[in-house]
Design an enzyme around this catalytic site. Structure first.
Site, mmCIF file in Angstrom:
data_model
loop_
_atom_site.group_PDB
_atom_site.id
_atom_site.type_symbol
_atom_site.label_atom_id
_atom_site.label_comp_id
_atom_site.label_asym_id
_atom_site.label_seq_id
_atom_site.Cartn_x
_atom_site.Cartn_y
_atom_site.Cartn_z
ATOM 1 N N CYS A 157 4.879 -5.581 -5.011
ATOM 2 C CA CYS A 157 3.664 -4.958 -5.533
ATOM 3 C C CYS A 157 3.084 -5.850 -6.618
ATOM 4 C CB CYS A 157 4.015 -3.594 -6.108
ATOM 5 S SG CYS A 157 2.627 -2.747 -6.881
ATOM 6 N N HIS A 205 0.194 4.828 -4.729
ATOM 7 C CA HIS A 205 -0.409 4.450 -6.015
ATOM 8 C C HIS A 205 -1.394 5.523 -6.501
ATOM 9 C CE1 HIS A 205 0.961 0.501 -7.213
ATOM 10 N NE2 HIS A 205 0.678 -0.049 -6.047
ATOM 11 N N HIS A 260 1.784 2.559 0.901
ATOM 12 C CA HIS A 260 2.040 2.012 -0.439
ATOM 13 C C HIS A 260 0.835 2.281 -1.356
ATOM 14 C CE1 HIS A 260 3.612 -1.480 -3.052
ATOM 15 N NE2 HIS A 260 2.425 -1.244 -3.537
ATOM 16 N N GLU A 261 -0.380 2.043 -0.850
ATOM 17 C CA GLU A 261 -1.588 2.230 -1.667
ATOM 18 C C GLU A 261 -1.854 3.712 -1.934
ATOM 19 O OE1 GLU A 261 -2.388 -0.400 -3.029
ATOM 20 O OE2 GLU A 261 -1.504 -1.766 -1.583
#
Ligand SMILES: [Zn+2]
Length: 147
Positions: free
Chosen positions: A89, A135, A131-132
């Site tokens: 990341c 976030h 993954h995003e």
């Protein structure tokens, strides 16, 4: 266009939950342009707005299948075929580890004009989307990493 500073995991902002985008304004487009430039320069696969200190539910993904995709207010409709991959990341430099993620996701999301889309992402593109989206909820890959 301007390059933005990517915040690190020790910045408390990275743990905040991002807000739904409800105004698709020129200001929003400018943030997205700057995120593009920032991601290109950082040589990453994806970048969520929170990583540049903007608490909106949006991200850019450099997809292998579709090229650059702007994903705003994403909702995961389908998630299948979980597998382990090594992840990193841009907010956690020097760290990598194995995370189990779906290798097929279908997202409902909006583009920069507020238009709705449904699209299926495969392989590492699917991993990157998840993954995003994490976030946007203040979750980092290190939280899910195999110990
Ligand atoms: Zn990240």
């Amino acid at each position: 266009m301007a390059r933005l500073t990517i915040i690190r995991q020790d910045n408390p902002l990275i743990r905040k939950t991002s807000k739904v985008v409800d105004e698709f304004s020129p200001h929003l487009h400018e943030i997205l342009e700057n995120m593009h430039e920032t991601l290109l320069h950082a040589n990453g696969m994806g970048l969520a707005a929170v990583q540049v200190g903007v608490l909106y539910r949006m991200a850019i993904i450099f997809s292998e299948e579709y090229g650059p995709v702007e994903i705003i207010n994403p909702i995961i409709k389908v998630a299948k075929n979980p597998r382990f991959d090594t992840e990193g990341c841009l907010s956690c430099p020097g760290i990598s580890g194995r995370v189990r993620r779906p290798h097929l996701v279908t997202l409902e999301y909006q583009d920069r004009n507020g238009q709705k889309h449904n699209r299926t992402f495969h392989g590492m593109d699917a991993v990157c989307c998840c993954h995003e989206i994490d976030h946007m909820n203040g979750i980092l890959f290190i939280d899910k990493m195999e110990k």
